[in-house]
Scaffold this motif. Structure first.
Motif, PDB file in Angstrom:
ATOM      1  N   UNK A 135       0.837  -1.189   0.000  1.00  0.00           N
ATOM      2  CA  UNK A 135       0.000   0.000   0.000  1.00  0.00           C
ATOM      3  C   UNK A 135       0.874   1.241   0.000  1.00  0.00           C
ATOM      4  N   UNK A 136       0.372   2.282  -0.632  1.00  0.00           N
ATOM      5  CA  UNK A 136       1.036   3.576  -0.619  1.00  0.00           C
ATOM      6  C   UNK A 136       1.358   4.056  -2.010  1.00  0.00           C
ATOM      7  N   UNK A 137       0.991   5.294  -2.310  1.00  0.00           N
ATOM      8  CA  UNK A 137       1.355   5.851  -3.604  1.00  0.00           C
ATOM      9  C   UNK A 137       2.858   6.085  -3.666  1.00  0.00           C
ATOM     10  N   UNK A 138       3.402   6.062  -4.867  1.00  0.00           N
ATOM     11  CA  UNK A 138       4.811   6.374  -5.023  1.00  0.00           C
ATOM     12  C   UNK A 138       4.986   7.882  -4.884  1.00  0.00           C
ATOM     13  N   UNK A 139       5.829   8.288  -3.942  1.00  0.00           N
ATOM     14  CA  UNK A 139       6.181   9.696  -3.756  1.00  0.00           C
ATOM     15  C   UNK A 139       7.688   9.778  -3.972  1.00  0.00           C
ATOM     16  N   UNK A 140       8.058  10.352  -5.103  1.00  0.00           N
ATOM     17  CA  UNK A 140       9.446  10.310  -5.562  1.00  0.00           C
ATOM     18  C   UNK A 140      10.447  10.734  -4.491  1.00  0.00           C
ATOM     19  N   UNK A 141      10.178  11.826  -3.776  1.00  0.00           N
ATOM     20  CA  UNK A 141      11.145  12.321  -2.783  1.00  0.00           C
ATOM     21  C   UNK A 141      11.285  11.371  -1.586  1.00  0.00           C
ATOM     22  N   UNK A 142      10.306  10.478  -1.380  1.00  0.00           N
ATOM     23  CA  UNK A 142      10.372   9.519  -0.275  1.00  0.00           C
ATOM     24  C   UNK A 142      10.974   8.186  -0.698  1.00  0.00           C
ATOM     25  N   UNK A 143      10.981   7.927  -2.001  1.00  0.00           N
ATOM     26  CA  UNK A 143      11.576   6.703  -2.518  1.00  0.00           C
ATOM     27  C   UNK A 143      10.646   5.504  -2.435  1.00  0.00           C
ATOM     28  N   UNK A 144      11.123   4.402  -3.006  1.00  0.00           N
ATOM     29  CA  UNK A 144      10.372   3.157  -3.026  1.00  0.00           C
ATOM     30  C   UNK A 144      10.613   2.337  -1.771  1.00  0.00           C
ATOM     31  N   UNK A 145      10.260   1.077  -1.826  1.00  0.00           N
ATOM     32  CA  UNK A 145      10.315   0.211  -0.647  1.00  0.00           C
ATOM     33  C   UNK A 145      11.714   0.059  -0.055  1.00  0.00           C
ATOM     34  N   UNK A 146      12.740   0.208  -0.852  1.00  0.00           N
ATOM     35  CA  UNK A 146      14.115   0.077  -0.342  1.00  0.00           C
ATOM     36  C   UNK A 146      14.583   1.306   0.454  1.00  0.00           C
ATOM     37  N   UNK A 147      13.936   2.434   0.259  1.00  0.00           N
ATOM     38  CA  UNK A 147      14.357   3.676   0.916  1.00  0.00           C
ATOM     39  C   UNK A 147      13.848   3.723   2.354  1.00  0.00           C
ATOM     40  N   UNK A 148      14.706   4.077   3.299  1.00  0.00           N
ATOM     41  CA  UNK A 148      14.257   4.166   4.693  1.00  0.00           C
ATOM     42  C   UNK A 148      13.201   5.251   4.915  1.00  0.00           C
ATOM     43  N   UNK A 149      13.073   6.187   3.990  1.00  0.00           N
ATOM     44  CA  UNK A 149      12.105   7.276   4.112  1.00  0.00           C
ATOM     45  C   UNK A 149      10.777   6.990   3.417  1.00  0.00           C
ATOM     46  N   UNK A 150      10.627   5.822   2.805  1.00  0.00           N
ATOM     47  CA  UNK A 150       9.437   5.542   1.996  1.00  0.00           C
ATOM     48  C   UNK A 150       8.139   5.610   2.800  1.00  0.00           C
ATOM     49  N   UNK A 151       7.099   6.033   2.137  1.00  0.00           N
ATOM     50  CA  UNK A 151       5.750   5.988   2.707  1.00  0.00           C
ATOM     51  C   UNK A 151       5.059   4.671   2.355  1.00  0.00           C
ATOM     52  N   UNK A 152       5.612   3.922   1.410  1.00  0.00           N
ATOM     53  CA  UNK A 152       5.006   2.664   0.982  1.00  0.00           C
ATOM     54  C   UNK A 152       5.304   1.564   1.993  1.00  0.00           C
ATOM     55  N   UNK A 153       4.403   0.605   2.087  1.00  0.00           N
ATOM     56  CA  UNK A 153       4.560  -0.515   3.006  1.00  0.00           C
ATOM     57  C   UNK A 153       4.168  -1.803   2.313  1.00  0.00           C
ATOM     58  N   UNK A 154       4.968  -2.851   2.570  1.00  0.00           N
ATOM     59  CA  UNK A 154       4.602  -4.183   2.128  1.00  0.00           C
ATOM     60  C   UNK A 154       4.191  -4.972   3.353  1.00  0.00           C
ATOM     61  N   UNK A 155       3.017  -5.584   3.257  1.00  0.00           N
ATOM     62  CA  UNK A 155       2.467  -6.353   4.368  1.00  0.00           C
ATOM     63  C   UNK A 155       2.355  -7.824   3.995  1.00  0.00           C
ATOM     64  N   UNK A 156       2.597  -8.675   4.958  1.00  0.00           N
ATOM     65  CA  UNK A 156       2.252 -10.095   4.888  1.00  0.00           C
ATOM     66  C   UNK A 156       0.884 -10.187   5.538  1.00  0.00           C
TER      67      UNK A 156
END
Length: 156
Positions: free
Chosen positions: A118-139
């Protein structure tokens, strides 16, 4: 109906899974800086059970997960595909859904989905690898609770 514009076997989208990633079209999210802006268009071929059967047969035993990349315009279609993937007999697979939404659509059940981004891609926050990302992967655990596993993308 869900449409797709390609697929690939990937090893990094879902931790510890060999994933058949299917790129869905007609994305309504319009995230600035999106890595696949061509998926915004209503193009591609219908993602039918027959198409899925053929893909699963082609990669029989090689994939452990099918990840639907997009599909935010048709959550009911995502549920239909997830149900099919769990009832087909070609090869057992888990199901993932990469959504650009901030939260699940109202009334959407995670039943039949093992992984959820979940989470829109916000370029300045980065993708899932970035510690600043707003995106989350859930199990998705049995019972439907979401366990954040985003940290798996930052393993050394």
């Amino acid at each position: 109906m869900l449409k797709y514009a390609g697929y690939d076997i990937v090893f990094q989208e879902i931790p510890d899974e060999v994933t058949l990633a299917i790129s869905l079209t007609n994305c309504p999210n319009r995230c600035p800086g999106c890595h696949s802006p061509q998926l915004r268009d209503d193009t591609g071929e219908p993602l039918t059970e027959e198409v899925l059967e053929a893909l699963l047969e082609k990669y029989r035993g090689a994939v452990t997960c099918v990840c639907l990349m997009g599909g935010d315009g048709d959550p009911a279609g995502i549920k239909r595909i997830a149900r099919f993937l769990h009832t087909q007999r070609t090869t057992p697979v888990k199901v993932g859904w990469y959504s650009g939404r901030s939260e699940l659509p109202e009334g959407f059940s995670t039943e039949g989905i093992e992984y959820l981004k979940l989470g829109p891609y916000i370029e300045k926050l980065g993708g899932l690898r970035a510690p600043t990302t707003n995106q989350r992967l859930y199990k998705v655990d049995p019972g439907g609770s979401l366990r954040d596993i985003t940290h798996c993308f930052r393993r050394q």
